[in-house]
Scaffold this active site. Structure first.
Site, mmCIF file in Angstrom:
data_model
loop_
_atom_site.group_PDB
_atom_site.id
_atom_site.type_symbol
_atom_site.label_atom_id
_atom_site.label_comp_id
_atom_site.label_asym_id
_atom_site.label_seq_id
_atom_site.Cartn_x
_atom_site.Cartn_y
_atom_site.Cartn_z
ATOM 1 N N CYS A 8 1.958 -10.009 -7.206
ATOM 2 C CA CYS A 8 1.296 -9.338 -6.083
ATOM 3 C C CYS A 8 -0.204 -9.340 -6.367
ATOM 4 O O CYS A 8 -0.654 -9.954 -7.331
ATOM 5 C CB CYS A 8 1.843 -7.931 -5.858
ATOM 6 S SG CYS A 8 1.448 -6.725 -7.149
ATOM 7 N N ARG A 14 3.700 -3.465 -6.384
ATOM 8 C CA ARG A 14 4.873 -4.228 -5.936
ATOM 9 C C ARG A 14 5.490 -5.106 -7.014
ATOM 10 O O ARG A 14 6.712 -5.087 -7.210
ATOM 11 C CB ARG A 14 4.519 -5.080 -4.717
ATOM 12 C CG ARG A 14 4.136 -4.259 -3.508
ATOM 13 C CD ARG A 14 3.626 -5.126 -2.381
ATOM 14 N NE ARG A 14 2.330 -5.719 -2.744
ATOM 15 C CZ ARG A 14 1.693 -6.615 -2.014
ATOM 16 N NH1 ARG A 14 2.220 -7.057 -0.885
ATOM 17 N NH2 ARG A 14 0.519 -7.082 -2.395
ATOM 18 N N ASP A 123 2.200 -3.489 0.940
ATOM 19 C CA ASP A 123 1.533 -2.998 -0.263
ATOM 20 C C ASP A 123 1.369 -1.479 -0.180
ATOM 21 O O ASP A 123 0.590 -0.975 0.628
ATOM 22 C CB ASP A 123 0.165 -3.661 -0.394
ATOM 23 C CG ASP A 123 -0.480 -3.422 -1.745
ATOM 24 O OD1 ASP A 123 -0.072 -2.460 -2.444
ATOM 25 O OD2 ASP A 123 -1.399 -4.177 -2.096
#
Length: 150
Positions: A8, A14, A123
Site C-alpha cells: 500500500c 492496509r 485507505d
C-alpha cells in the site's frame, strides 16, 4: 513455499493489516510453513514507523496478532523474491510499475480481484474506517487462499 508481499502507500495501515490477517489464516489452517508473507510501501513517507494504531485496534478486535514492525519501501529485488505482489488500489499499481518496471512475470495483483471485484481497498488513513478495510481484506484473503487451494 508461496511468497506473498502486500503493498500500500505507507505500509502502516492496509498492507500490514493484510499481512497479519493472512498470517493468521494460514496459521489457523496449519499451513503457515508453506507461506512467507510480508508487506511494504510504495512511498517513503512512513519508513521505520510501526503499524498504525487504528489497524492494531482492528486486528486485536479479531484476535489477530500484530507484533511490532517497521514500515519499509518495496525494492526492485522484491519483484524477484516474491511470487505474488498484491496491491490495494490503482494508485499503488501505477507506483509499483514506476518502481519495479514492467510486470513481465505477472506477479502484480489487485487485492480485491481475488474477491471478484475491481474495487480499491479504501485507505483508512483517510477514511478512518478501519472496520471496512478489515472486511475487504478478510474477504480478499479468504478468496486468495481458496484460489491457492487452501
Amino acid at each position: 513455499m508461496k511468497r506473498i508481499l502486500f503493498v500500500c502507500l505507507g505500509n502502516i495501515c492496509r498492507s500490514p493489516m493484510a499481512e497479519f490477517v493472512l498470517q493468521h489464516k494460514v496459521k489457523e489452517r496449519n499451513v503457515a510453513h508453506e507461506f512467507y508473507i510480508e508487506s511494504a510501501a510504495t512511498s517513503r513517507y512512513e519508513i521505520g514507523s510501526d503499524t498504525h494504531h487504528g489497524t492494531k485496534q482492528e486486528l486485536f478486535s479479531h484476535n489477530i496478532a500484530c507484533p511490532p514492525r517497521q514500515a519499509r519501501q518495496i525494492t526492485r529485488s522484491d519483484y524477484d523474491h516474491f511470487d505474488y505482489i498484491i496491491y490495494m488500489d490503482d494508485s499503488n499499481h501505477k507506483d509499483l510499475l514506476n518502481i519495479l518496471g514492467q510486470d513481465a512475470s505477472r506477479k502484480l495483483h489487485k487485492m480485491m480481484h481475488f474477491a471478484g471485484s475491481n474495487a480499491d481497498v479504501a485507505d483508512p488513513w483517510y477514511t478512518g474506517n478501519f472496520s471496512q478495510t478489515y472486511k475487504d481484506i478478510d474477504l480478499a484473503c479468504n478468496a486468495l487462499l481458496a484460489e491457492l487451494g487452501y
